[in-house]
Design a protein around this motif. Structure first.
Motif, mmCIF file in Angstrom:
data_model
loop_
_atom_site.group_PDB
_atom_site.id
_atom_site.type_symbol
_atom_site.label_atom_id
_atom_site.label_comp_id
_atom_site.label_asym_id
_atom_site.label_seq_id
_atom_site.Cartn_x
_atom_site.Cartn_y
_atom_site.Cartn_z
ATOM 1 N N LYS A 139 4.309 -20.778 -2.635
ATOM 2 C CA LYS A 139 5.573 -20.547 -1.937
ATOM 3 C C LYS A 139 5.972 -21.856 -1.266
ATOM 4 O O LYS A 139 5.178 -22.797 -1.211
ATOM 5 C CB LYS A 139 5.431 -19.420 -0.911
ATOM 6 N N GLY A 140 7.199 -21.911 -0.736
ATOM 7 C CA GLY A 140 7.667 -23.172 -0.179
ATOM 8 C C GLY A 140 8.242 -23.064 1.212
ATOM 9 O O GLY A 140 8.649 -21.986 1.663
ATOM 10 N N MET A 141 8.286 -24.212 1.922
ATOM 11 C CA MET A 141 8.912 -24.301 3.235
ATOM 12 C C MET A 141 9.290 -25.750 3.516
ATOM 13 O O MET A 141 8.720 -26.686 2.941
ATOM 14 C CB MET A 141 7.988 -23.786 4.341
ATOM 15 N N VAL A 142 10.264 -25.939 4.392
ATOM 16 C CA VAL A 142 10.686 -27.272 4.809
ATOM 17 C C VAL A 142 9.796 -27.749 5.949
ATOM 18 O O VAL A 142 9.505 -26.988 6.873
ATOM 19 C CB VAL A 142 12.159 -27.259 5.272
ATOM 20 N N TYR A 143 9.330 -29.004 5.880
ATOM 21 C CA TYR A 143 8.532 -29.546 6.982
ATOM 22 C C TYR A 143 9.208 -30.726 7.677
ATOM 23 O O TYR A 143 8.759 -31.159 8.745
ATOM 24 C CB TYR A 143 7.140 -29.967 6.494
#
Length: 240
Positions: A139-143
């Motif tokens: 899964k993905g997320m902005v860092y």
């Protein structure tokens, strides 16, 4: 029954994250998850051997393939479990910061990216992908959001442990004076960032600036992506 592809899953994540970022007023370019199946056209096929971009241990690594000047297709590979997961093209190999993966269970995997080029004053979102099942699914997320994510990623460290991962942003605010802004994100099966539901109530994001970090170390000892830029394809089109 239709099978949902990794690309379709990540597009759903992009839509949800984009809506959430807009609602809280975060300025930036269109959210870019780290190049997962991000292909507007088929790339050329270059006759180059795969390179190990990042080695976790003897069985697990990130492979760079079909590349030119270290820009190409990336894969997460686990030889022991028979996993070969295509991550995409043009982002993961541009990350310049540190990455340490030290989860003794082998379940938690985090892979950051950094979009190349300049994004203008509003900046672009740099993303990472994470897995809680040993790299079978991501899964993905902005860092990070920055006008030049590739350059800015030099100041970041991603540290992966058994119970979560740390995002460390290092800033030099004076000669020899360093500040580390540390955020810890929990990881466990079922946790998904960027959703409307948010984290399960028993989990919390922690802000640990300037607090001691656990002594984590990648089994291979590697803590940065590496690539031999001298390896060039021999089948490039001849200049006219």
């Amino acid at each position: 029954m239709k099978t949902t592809t990794l690309k379709e899953k990540m597009m759903d994540v992009i839509k949800i994250m984009g809506a959430m970022l807009f609602s809280i007023g975060v300025a930036g370019c269109v959210t870019e998850l780290p190049e997962l199946a991000q292909r507007n056209y088929p790339p050329a096929k270059f006759d180059v051997p795969p390179q190990v971009l990042y080695k976790i241990d003897d069985n697990r690594f990130i492979s760079l393939e079909n590349y030119q000047q270290c820009f190409g297709d990336t894969y997460y590979i686990d030889k022991k479990l028979g996993i070969r997961e295509e991550l995409g093209r043009g982002g993961i190999e541009r990350y310049r910061g540190r990455l340490i993966i030290d989860d003794p269970t082998g379940m938690n995997i985090v892979i950051p990216s950094a979009p190349p080029g300049s994004c203008g004053s509003r900046g672009c979102n740099a993303s990472l992908i994470y897995s809680t099942d040993g790299g079978r699914t991501f899964k993905g997320m902005v860092y990070m959001n920055h006008p030049n994510p590739e350059k800015a990623s030099e100041n970041y460290s991603i540290l992966v442990a058994k119970d979560g991962f740390y995002v460390v942003k290092t800033t030099e605010y004076g000669k020899g004076k360093i500040d580390n802004a540390v955020t810890k994100y929990p990881l466990a099966p079922g946790i998904e960032y960027g959703t409307v539901a948010g984290l399960p109530k028993e989990y919390h994001i922690e802000y640990l600036s300037n607090k001691p970090l656990p002594p984590l170390r990648t089994p291979s000892g590697q803590d940065r992506f590496t690539c031999d830029a001298s390896v060039r394809p021999s089948n490039l089109p001849k200049e006219k």
